[in-house]
Design an enzyme around this catalytic site. Sequence first.
Site, PDB file in Angstrom:
ATOM      1  N   LYS A   2      -0.611 -74.213 -59.078  1.00 32.06           N
ATOM      2  CA  LYS A   2       0.858 -74.127 -59.057  1.00 32.06           C
ATOM      3  C   LYS A   2       1.364 -72.756 -58.662  1.00 32.06           C
ATOM      4  O   LYS A   2       2.511 -72.617 -58.230  1.00 32.06           O
ATOM      5  CB  LYS A   2       1.429 -74.543 -60.417  1.00 32.06           C
ATOM      6  CG  LYS A   2       1.181 -76.008 -60.641  1.00 32.06           C
ATOM      7  CD  LYS A   2       2.082 -76.663 -61.623  1.00 32.06           C
ATOM      8  CE  LYS A   2       1.744 -78.129 -61.561  1.00 32.06           C
ATOM      9  NZ  LYS A   2       2.548 -79.058 -62.143  1.00 32.06           N
TER      10      LYS A   2
ATOM     11  N   LYS B 288       4.073 -86.004 -58.424  1.00 36.74           N
ATOM     12  CA  LYS B 288       5.491 -86.206 -58.192  1.00 36.74           C
ATOM     13  C   LYS B 288       6.118 -85.016 -57.498  1.00 36.74           C
ATOM     14  O   LYS B 288       7.123 -85.142 -56.821  1.00 36.74           O
ATOM     15  CB  LYS B 288       6.230 -86.582 -59.474  1.00 36.74           C
ATOM     16  CG  LYS B 288       6.056 -85.663 -60.652  1.00 36.74           C
ATOM     17  CD  LYS B 288       6.880 -86.188 -61.831  1.00 36.74           C
ATOM     18  CE  LYS B 288       6.150 -86.136 -63.149  1.00 36.74           C
ATOM     19  NZ  LYS B 288       5.722 -84.797 -63.562  1.00 36.74           N
TER      20      LYS B 288
ATOM     21  N   LYS C 175      -4.684 -85.430 -55.463  1.00 38.86           N
ATOM     22  CA  LYS C 175      -4.126 -86.475 -56.323  1.00 38.86           C
ATOM     23  C   LYS C 175      -2.649 -86.696 -56.003  1.00 38.86           C
ATOM     24  O   LYS C 175      -1.985 -85.799 -55.491  1.00 38.86           O
ATOM     25  CB  LYS C 175      -4.300 -86.100 -57.790  1.00 38.86           C
ATOM     26  CG  LYS C 175      -3.350 -85.044 -58.297  1.00 38.86           C
ATOM     27  CD  LYS C 175      -3.421 -84.985 -59.815  1.00 38.86           C
ATOM     28  CE  LYS C 175      -2.214 -84.250 -60.381  1.00 38.86           C
ATOM     29  NZ  LYS C 175      -0.972 -85.027 -60.297  1.00 38.86           N
TER      30      LYS C 175
HETATM   31  P1  ATP Z   1       3.611 -82.451 -61.095  1.00 37.74           P
HETATM   32  O1  ATP Z   1       3.409 -82.486 -59.614  1.00 37.74           O
HETATM   33  O2  ATP Z   1       4.988 -82.067 -61.503  1.00 37.74           O
HETATM   34  O3  ATP Z   1       2.523 -81.740 -61.826  1.00 37.74           O
HETATM   35  P2  ATP Z   1       2.334 -84.900 -61.795  1.00 37.74           P
HETATM   36  O4  ATP Z   1       2.559 -86.143 -61.004  1.00 37.74           O
HETATM   37  O5  ATP Z   1       1.041 -84.194 -61.645  1.00 37.74           O
HETATM   38  O6  ATP Z   1       3.555 -83.965 -61.513  1.00 37.74           O
HETATM   39  P3  ATP Z   1       2.373 -84.429 -64.606  1.00 37.74           P
HETATM   40  O7  ATP Z   1       3.696 -84.329 -65.282  1.00 37.74           O
HETATM   41  O8  ATP Z   1       1.619 -83.160 -64.312  1.00 37.74           O
HETATM   42  O9  ATP Z   1       2.574 -85.279 -63.294  1.00 37.74           O
HETATM   43  O10 ATP Z   1       1.442 -85.373 -65.440  1.00 37.74           O
HETATM   44  C1  ATP Z   1       1.912 -86.483 -66.159  1.00 37.74           C
HETATM   45  C2  ATP Z   1       0.748 -87.344 -66.566  1.00 37.74           C
HETATM   46  O11 ATP Z   1       0.322 -88.125 -65.465  1.00 37.74           O
HETATM   47  C3  ATP Z   1      -0.475 -86.573 -67.017  1.00 37.74           C
HETATM   48  O12 ATP Z   1      -1.093 -87.267 -68.083  1.00 37.74           O
HETATM   49  C4  ATP Z   1      -1.355 -86.570 -65.806  1.00 37.74           C
HETATM   50  O13 ATP Z   1      -2.712 -86.435 -66.140  1.00 37.74           O
HETATM   51  C5  ATP Z   1      -1.051 -87.943 -65.225  1.00 37.74           C
HETATM   52  N1  ATP Z   1      -1.227 -87.959 -63.792  1.00 37.74           N
HETATM   53  C6  ATP Z   1      -0.573 -87.200 -62.905  1.00 37.74           C
HETATM   54  N2  ATP Z   1      -0.924 -87.489 -61.673  1.00 37.74           N
HETATM   55  C7  ATP Z   1      -1.849 -88.472 -61.753  1.00 37.74           C
HETATM   56  C8  ATP Z   1      -2.600 -89.208 -60.794  1.00 37.74           C
HETATM   57  N3  ATP Z   1      -2.455 -88.969 -59.505  1.00 37.74           N
HETATM   58  N4  ATP Z   1      -3.467 -90.146 -61.230  1.00 37.74           N
HETATM   59  C9  ATP Z   1      -3.619 -90.375 -62.541  1.00 37.74           C
HETATM   60  N5  ATP Z   1      -2.937 -89.732 -63.499  1.00 37.74           N
HETATM   61  C10 ATP Z   1      -2.054 -88.792 -63.119  1.00 37.74           C
HETATM   62 MG    MG Z   2       0.624 -82.307 -62.724  1.00 42.54          MG
END
Ligand code: ATP
Ligand code: MG
Length: 336
Positions: free
Chosen positions: A115, A206, A203
């Site tokens: 990040k 969002k 991965k």
């Molecule tokens: P950001 O980009 O803001 O980090 P993010 O999509 O990675 O967003 P987080 O808020 O970091 O989402 O994570 C929320 C939950 O979703 C966590 O438990 C994380 O492990 C899970 N998660 C995030 N992305 C994935 C993915 N691609 N596949 C499976 N689980 C995910």
């Molecule tokens: Mg994340």
Amino acid sequence: MKTILTGIRANSVLTLGNYLGALLPMVRLANEHSKDSQVNIFVPDLHSIISDVDGDLQENIIRSLKYYLAAGLEINENVHIYRQSHVPAHSELCWILNCVATMGETSRMIQYKEKSKGQESCNVGIFDYPILMAADILLYSAEFIPLGEDQFQHIELTRNLAMRFNNKYGEIFTVPASTAEQVKFMGMENGLRIRDLLNPEKKMSKSTAAENSKIMLDDTPEKAAKKIMSATTDSFDKIKFDMWTQPGISNLLQIEALVTDAPLQDVISTWAGETHYGDLKKKVAEDVSVMLEEFQNNLSKISDEEVYKLLESGEKYANEVANAKLFEVQKAFNLR
Ligand code: ATP
Ligand code: MG
């Protein structure tokens, strides 16, 4: 009674990755265990402000809680829903743990490295959030924290902080289960990682800018289907599950298994050796659309009032439990 705890940052609408990797497994576990465990589901709104919030934070908070309900969370007296910022003990314990953690171990966090990469200056919150996360967990003596695989390193950090603290001050914290045990508890062999549709080596996140890289839970079923149809695959022309060499195709097989609630092995065998990627995409697109439609229909039936009512009792519970643990810690440091 053991405690299971989970939270998802409410920065924006969630992705299909968040849903399949975090929300749905959590809801299933909660329903399975809430008869004999405390289940804490919280919105980490203090974590939300380490980066820009998309849209209105208050709306995002309520919406993300509705997501749990729409995904089928059953409420009983052991299920507690609360907002992190409404339980001040989280930030207080975070500060104290800041004085236990080292710069070295915090700097090693992959999420922090990712990040902060390319940013000329990054806020201290991005660096410190794993410590706040440790506080979120340790205040409630949570043993199991169902999360996606990208968060495992933070669980290990939490365990290390808890053990270091206990060694010095006595058995105050419950050390959360190891990541291997977490995975077992979640009923998975490995952590689950839904891939970015355009760059399947990464991965799905969002916060990724490219719209077609991710399916959002508020995408219309048609839009989601289009995104699947335009997903990056490869030029092997052979359907095979292998995340290393064919991450795009493997990702689609994985999504298919999860949205249809079928064992991955069955989906893999059904498609093994097929050569038409378009057929697989069409099937996945269809099944993702059906899943989204059902989810969105459930979501539209949940009112804000219903959520606020749950927050009222949940936050009363959370403050009681968290303040009691914080007091023990404060006493250990001779702050009380
Ligand atoms: P950001 O980009 O803001 O980090 P993010 O999509 O990675 O967003 P987080 O808020 O970091 O989402 O994570 C929320 C939950 O979703 C966590 O438990 C994380 O492990 C899970 N998660 C995030 N992305 C994935 C993915 N691609 N596949 C499976 N689980 C995910
Ligand atoms: Mg994340």
